[in-house]
Design a protein around this motif. Structure first.
Motif, short mmCIF file in Angstrom:
data_model
loop_
_atom_site.label_atom_id
_atom_site.label_comp_id
_atom_site.label_asym_id
_atom_site.label_seq_id
_atom_site.Cartn_x
_atom_site.Cartn_y
_atom_site.Cartn_z
N LEU A 107 0.76 -1.05 0.22
CA LEU A 107 -0.13 0.19 0.13
C LEU A 107 0.66 1.27 0.20
N ALA A 165 4.76 0.16 -14.79
CA ALA A 165 5.87 0.63 -14.28
C ALA A 165 5.72 1.47 -13.04
N GLU A 166 4.51 2.20 -13.10
CA GLU A 166 3.99 3.06 -11.79
C GLU A 166 2.72 2.47 -11.26
N VAL A 199 0.02 1.84 -7.95
CA VAL A 199 -0.77 2.04 -6.85
C VAL A 199 -1.83 1.43 -6.49
N VAL A 200 -1.68 0.81 -5.14
CA VAL A 200 -2.42 -0.29 -4.82
C VAL A 200 -3.44 0.54 -4.07
N TRP A 203 -11.37 5.08 -9.56
CA TRP A 203 -9.99 5.52 -9.91
C TRP A 203 -9.98 5.63 -11.36
N VAL A 249 0.11 6.15 -14.19
CA VAL A 249 0.16 5.32 -12.98
C VAL A 249 -0.89 4.36 -13.17
N ARG A 250 -0.80 3.23 -12.61
CA ARG A 250 -1.88 2.26 -12.86
C ARG A 250 -2.31 1.85 -11.62
N TYR A 251 -3.86 1.66 -11.35
CA TYR A 251 -4.44 1.47 -10.02
C TYR A 251 -4.91 -0.14 -10.16
#
Lengths: 204, 216
Positions: A73, A91-92, A94-95, A159, A165-167
């Motif tokens: 997290l 590559a980026e 966010v959980v 989201w 950024v990948r969620y």
């Protein structure tokens, strides 16, 4: 092949899409920009090396290892890379964590951005105009179409992946999951539960 | 641009259809173009920002009626022609013209594909610029309607939200997509209430990433 020997059992003509793709592949191969065997290798990456099985391992680890979950997290990219998952469209990372009061769901309204290393390429519905247009404005109705009824007192966080950024959703661990192995837990994790349009499987 | 791709909040597309047992690809040409697009990107012809700009430049009618991987095909054709890699005549003929030089840039060998994919870089960039905002700040999104590429959806323009996360400094797509440089800037995750966006009383929220230039 002459017209006389042409095999008319293959009655379906190639679609114009297929013809255009073949033209690109031939031109780029003749130019030396691509190797058709490398195209095969990339298809193998997309079909077999990335996919929701990877994401399920991330979730199962987080469910069984509190310290890992905290790292996940705090810095999703690094924690996911600990399990060997990294690369294009991931590559980026966010959980975001589902809790009793918060349900997260991921979309890309502008195209179809999706975390490939952990989930693979997106399913058709994720890319559909219906999902992309509606889940931001009427998330409860859309989730109900997935069979998911979110209690009124639970906040839905959508989201919209408009940057690089990948969620990725960390679903809640189902009740009764204590004392299960990580492999057993991974078997409970569905693709949709990591997008937020579904829940993990119930323990029988 | 205010194109058809900017779908958030539109009505009329009907229910979300979710078939079971869905495969990643249905047809061979979809597989091939997916592999080709990625190899074209790894060869350095162009990146995601330029590909997305090409898809957005489709006419609304074409965007609506072209299947997903058909849009990828359009993106690849457009970028090959725009960057002088392949001419229209070559793509129409399906063969390289002898007048057009061979590719002299990088090429991925089959054994390099998986390592290259796994180590694919991020558009995160180092910066000495201080961020203008911090977590908890209330921010107002600019009302802007650029003709060119942007990652600022229409539904968030002119709306107010709260910064929830500092992502760091990232390549700015609005310039990078047009070959006007990376111009990296701070990227913030901003929370918008459903009430602010849609006038709804639900407690729900939408989170969007905002480059510094998107904010007043």
């Amino acid at each position: 092949m002459s017209e006389a020997t042409h095999d008319h059992s293959q009655t379906e003509p190639p679609s114009s899409y297929a013809l255009r793709v073949r033209a690109i592949e031939t031109v780029l191969t003749e130019k030396g920009l691509i190797d058709p065997v490398s195209v095969d290798a990339f298809i193998d990456v997309l079909e077999n090396k990335v996919g929701p099985r990877n994401g399920a391992r991330v979730v199962a680890r987080a469910w069984s290892d509190e310290a890992y979950k905290r790292r996940l997290l705090a810095d999703g990219t690094s924690a996911i890379a600990e399990l060997g998952f990294s690369g294009g469209e991931g590559a980026e990372m966010v959980v975001v964590e589902n809790t009793p009061g918060v349900h997260n769901v991921v979309v890309c309204t502008l195209c179809s951005c999706y975390p490939w290393p952990t989930l693979g390429l997106p399913p058709a519905w994720y890319k559909s105009f219906a999902y992309r247009s509606r889940v931001v404005i009427e998330p409860r109705t859309v989730l109900a179409e997935f069979g998911l009824r979110i209690p009124d007192e639970t906040e839905i966080r959508v989201w919209d992946s408009n940057s690089e950024v990948r969620y990725f959703v960390l679903p809640e661990r189902p009740p009764g999951a204590e004392n299960r192995t990580e492999a057993e837990l991974a078997g409970l994790v569905t693709r949709d539960s990591m997008i937020g349009t579904g829940l993990p499987k119930v323990i029988p | 641009m205010n194109g058809l791709h900017d779908l958030g909040g539109m009505h009329g597309f009907g229910p979300v259809v979710t078939p079971d047992g869905e495969e990643v690809f249905r047809e061979r040409w979809e597989r091939r173009i997916a592999g080709i697009l990625n190899l074209v990107a790894f060869a350095g012809v162009c990146g995601s920002d330029q590909f997305r700009r090409a898809a957005e430049a489709m006419t609304p009618e074409a965007y609506l009626t072209t299947p997903y991987f058909g849009r990828w095909l359009h993106m690849v054709e457009t970028m090959l022609m725009e960057n002088g890699v392949a001419g229209f005549e070559e793509l129409a003929a399906g063969h390289r013209s002898p007048d057009n030089p061979p590719w002299d840039g990088p090429v991925l060998a089959p054994a390099e594909v998986w390592p290259a994919y796994r180590s694919a870089g991020s558009p995160r960039r180092e910066t000495t610029l201080p961020p203008r905002f911090a977590v908890g700040d209330v921010v107002l999104v600019r009302n802007r309607n650029p003709q060119g590429h942007t990652r600022l959806p229409r539904y968030a323009r002119g709306k107010s939200g709260v910064v929830t996360r500092m992502h760091g400094c990232f390549v700015y797509p609005d310039t990078n997509a047009h070959g006007m440089g990376e111009q990296p800037q701070h990227l913030y995750n901003v929370r918008f209430t459903a009430h602010e966006l849609w006038g709804e009383q639900a407690r729900d929220a939408v989170h969007l990433d905002m480059w510094d230039s998107y904010l007043e």
